[in-house]
Design a protein around this motif. Structure first.
Motif, PDB file in Angstrom:
ATOM      1  N   ILE A   1      70.402  32.904  99.826  1.00  0.00           N
ATOM      2  CA  ILE A   1      71.782  32.970 100.301  1.00  0.00           C
ATOM      3  C   ILE A   1      72.281  34.415 100.300  1.00  0.00           C
ATOM      4  O   ILE A   1      73.055  34.817 101.164  1.00  0.00           O
ATOM      5  CB  ILE A   1      72.693  32.079  99.427  1.00  0.00           C
ATOM      6  N   SER A   2      71.823  35.199  99.330  1.00  0.00           N
ATOM      7  CA  SER A   2      72.259  36.593  99.229  1.00  0.00           C
ATOM      8  C   SER A   2      71.965  37.347 100.523  1.00  0.00           C
ATOM      9  O   SER A   2      70.955  37.113 101.181  1.00  0.00           O
ATOM     10  CB  SER A   2      71.553  37.288  98.062  1.00  0.00           C
ATOM     11  N   ASP A   3      72.867  38.244 100.872  1.00  0.00           N
ATOM     12  CA  ASP A   3      72.693  39.072 102.069  1.00  0.00           C
ATOM     13  C   ASP A   3      73.263  40.449 101.740  1.00  0.00           C
ATOM     14  O   ASP A   3      74.434  40.567 101.369  1.00  0.00           O
ATOM     15  CB  ASP A   3      73.432  38.447 103.255  1.00  0.00           C
ATOM     16  N   GLU A   4      72.432  41.473 101.868  1.00  0.00           N
ATOM     17  CA  GLU A   4      72.855  42.819 101.470  1.00  0.00           C
ATOM     18  C   GLU A   4      74.034  43.329 102.291  1.00  0.00           C
ATOM     19  O   GLU A   4      74.716  44.277 101.893  1.00  0.00           O
ATOM     20  CB  GLU A   4      71.681  43.790 101.591  1.00  0.00           C
ATOM     21  N   ARG A   5      74.305  42.706 103.436  1.00  0.00           N
ATOM     22  CA  ARG A   5      75.443  43.133 104.261  1.00  0.00           C
ATOM     23  C   ARG A   5      76.774  42.647 103.698  1.00  0.00           C
ATOM     24  O   ARG A   5      77.829  43.190 104.041  1.00  0.00           O
ATOM     25  CB  ARG A   5      75.283  42.616 105.689  1.00  0.00           C
ATOM     26  N   TYR A   6      76.724  41.620 102.857  1.00  0.00           N
ATOM     27  CA  TYR A   6      77.944  40.992 102.366  1.00  0.00           C
ATOM     28  C   TYR A   6      77.994  41.058 100.841  1.00  0.00           C
ATOM     29  O   TYR A   6      76.982  41.282 100.181  1.00  0.00           O
ATOM     30  CB  TYR A   6      78.032  39.555 102.882  1.00  0.00           C
TER      31      TYR A   6
END
Length: 224
Positions: free
Chosen positions: A131-136
């Motif tokens: 679920i993690s996203d470096e953009r958010y």
């Protein structure tokens, strides 16, 4: 909630074996240039057609508006998608099943109560579930037991659902003895120098406590 608990269980398995990923679910797109010629087309329709051509389920927000005029350059599909999101001020997030595309103005920043789960436990679950996203953003916030989640609506919703799943799992693991101790009734009956403890209406042995005269006293919270 059952679905979230199943995902949390899978996250626990991945954490135990040390398989953690720090990025969102991979959006696998072919490297070949995506050729798309349009004279004048609705932006949302073009994005839906993009998904259809690449066999990807696409959910385009009703707030995505605009028209594409003229020929788009031939780009690899990922670059084509990024170009459209930059030109029309959009955000996209892929949850492993559906590509969600929303207007940047729909981005959410939400303070979420973390207790009784630790931030590290939540972050590990988000990584394990892709679920993690470096953009958010998901980070601790000032205050006691708070986090800040910021990004497209689908991303923020998944962070919130994952936390709720972890909380439900933690509650389900609470021992029956601990659960009973919070609701049991304790009564202490004193007669002269002797005392008897009645726990949930049943007498049990109790250390003798000197007290003049007969008295009945409710045990205070946590008193045994």
């Amino acid at each position: 909630m059952v679905h979230i608990l199943k995902r949390i269980f899978c996250a626990g398995v991945l954490i135990c074996v040390g398989i953690l990923r720090t990025s969102a679910a991979s959006l696998s797109l072919p490297p070949a240039p995506y050729s798309y010629t349009v004279l004048d087309q609705d932006l949302a329709a073009a994005l839906q057609e993009f998904g259809n051509n690449l066999n990807i389920r696409v959910n385009v927000s009703a707030d995505v508006r605009g028209r594409i005029r003229g020929r788009m350059p031939d780009l690899p599909p990922r670059e084509f998608l990024d170009r459209l999101t930059a030109l029309y001020n959009l955000q996209w997030y892929y949850d492993g099943l559906v590509l969600y595309i929303s207007a940047a103005q729909e981005a959410q920043s939400r303070l979420i109560v973390l207790n009784p789960i630790s931030f590290d436990a939540l972050k590990a679950a988000l990584d394990a579930l892709n679920i993690s996203d470096e953009r958010y953003i998901v980070k601790p916030a000032p205050g006691e037991g708070l986090i800040l989640a910021s990004g497209p609506p689908r991303f923020v919703a998944l962070v919130d659902q994952t936390l709720k799943g972890l909380v439900a799992e933690a509650q389900a693991r609470r021992s029956p003895a601990a659960e009973r101790s919070q609701h049991e009734s304790v009564l202490m009956l004193f007669r002269g120098s002797s005392s008897t403890v009645f726990r949930d209406g049943r007498p049990e042995a109790s250390p003798e406590t000197p007290l003049h005269g007969g008295a009945v006293r409710e045990a205070g919270p946590g008193q045994k």
